[in-house]
Design a protein around this motif. Sequence first.
Motif, short mmCIF file in Angstrom:
data_model
loop_
_atom_site.label_atom_id
_atom_site.label_comp_id
_atom_site.label_asym_id
_atom_site.label_seq_id
_atom_site.Cartn_x
_atom_site.Cartn_y
_atom_site.Cartn_z
N LEU A 12 0.77 -1.31 -0.01
CA LEU A 12 0.06 -0.01 0.28
C LEU A 12 0.77 1.29 -0.03
O LEU A 12 0.55 2.05 -0.77
N ARG A 13 1.87 1.25 0.88
CA ARG A 13 2.81 2.48 0.90
C ARG A 13 3.39 2.65 -0.40
O ARG A 13 3.45 3.78 -0.79
N GLU A 14 4.06 1.57 -1.12
CA GLU A 14 4.79 1.64 -2.17
C GLU A 14 3.68 2.22 -3.30
O GLU A 14 4.10 2.97 -4.29
N ARG A 15 2.60 1.46 -3.28
CA ARG A 15 1.73 1.78 -4.38
C ARG A 15 1.54 3.50 -4.33
O ARG A 15 1.21 4.09 -5.28
N ASN A 16 1.62 3.91 -3.27
CA ASN A 16 1.08 5.48 -3.03
C ASN A 16 2.42 6.28 -3.25
O ASN A 16 2.34 7.43 -3.08
N LEU A 50 -4.93 2.12 12.67
CA LEU A 50 -5.21 1.89 11.44
C LEU A 50 -6.17 2.80 10.78
O LEU A 50 -5.96 3.10 9.65
N ARG A 51 -6.92 3.71 11.63
CA ARG A 51 -7.55 4.65 11.24
C ARG A 51 -6.52 5.87 10.76
O ARG A 51 -6.89 6.56 9.56
N LYS A 52 -5.51 6.35 11.25
CA LYS A 52 -4.66 7.10 10.88
C LYS A 52 -3.90 6.72 9.59
O LYS A 52 -3.66 7.77 8.72
N ASP A 58 -5.30 7.44 1.85
CA ASP A 58 -6.88 7.24 1.41
C ASP A 58 -7.32 5.87 0.91
O ASP A 58 -7.67 6.11 -0.03
N VAL A 59 -7.16 4.90 1.86
CA VAL A 59 -7.80 3.64 1.75
C VAL A 59 -8.95 3.69 2.81
O VAL A 59 -8.82 4.39 4.01
N SER A 60 -9.80 3.01 2.56
CA SER A 60 -11.19 3.15 3.50
C SER A 60 -10.72 2.32 4.96
O SER A 60 -9.61 1.31 4.76
N GLU A 63 -11.45 -1.41 5.02
CA GLU A 63 -10.52 -2.23 4.25
C GLU A 63 -9.43 -2.60 5.06
O GLU A 63 -8.98 -3.80 5.08
N LEU A 64 -8.75 -1.39 5.78
CA LEU A 64 -7.74 -1.91 6.72
C LEU A 64 -7.95 -2.82 7.73
O LEU A 64 -7.21 -3.60 8.07
N MET A 65 -9.26 -2.46 8.33
CA MET A 65 -9.60 -3.35 9.42
C MET A 65 -9.87 -4.88 8.91
O MET A 65 -9.60 -5.82 9.68
N GLU A 66 -10.21 -5.19 7.63
CA GLU A 66 -10.51 -6.32 7.19
C GLU A 66 -9.14 -6.81 7.07
O GLU A 66 -8.76 -8.23 7.10
#
Length: 148
Positions: A12-16, A50-52, A58-60, A63-66
Motif C-alpha cells: 500500500l505504501r509503495e503503491r502510494n 489503522l484509522r490514521k 486514502d484507503v477505507s 478495508e484496513l480493518m478487514e
Amino acid sequence: MAATFGEFLKQLRERNGLTINQLAALAGISGSQISRIENGVRGVPKPATLRKIAEATDVSYEELMEQAGYLPDHDQGSSETAIPEWATVKDKRDFRKMLEDDGELMFDGIPLNKEDKQRIKDVLTGLFWEAKQMNKRKKPGQDSGSDL
C-alpha cells in the motif's frame, strides 16, 4: 494479495509512492512503528492506528480493518468464525451474549438497517477479542501502582 498485514501495508505504501518516513509523517505515527509492522516484528496495529494509516493513504478504514483481521472477509458468513484459538468456553459464552442482544440499534433516532447492524457487530467483534486478549496478558494480582 499480501500474506500478512505487514506485507499489505508495504504494498500500500509503495503503491502510494511513499517512503516509511513520509507515511509516518502523514499518519502521525513513528517510522519505526511502520517499519516493525511491515517487517513482521510488530503484530497488527490497533484500530486507532489503522484509522490514521487509512487517512494517510486514502484507503477505507473498513478495508484496513478487514486486512488486519478485525473484520471477517465479506465472503465469510458469521462473525463467530473469527473466534481466536485461545478463547475459553467462558469467553465464547460472553461473546455470544454480546452478539445476541437484539436491542434496536439507532443512529440519530433512526433505526439502522440490517447491513449497518452487521457492520457494527463486525467492528465490535474485533474490539471484543482485542480487549479479551489484553485482559489475559495481565497477571492476576498485578498492580499498576507501586508498593510503599
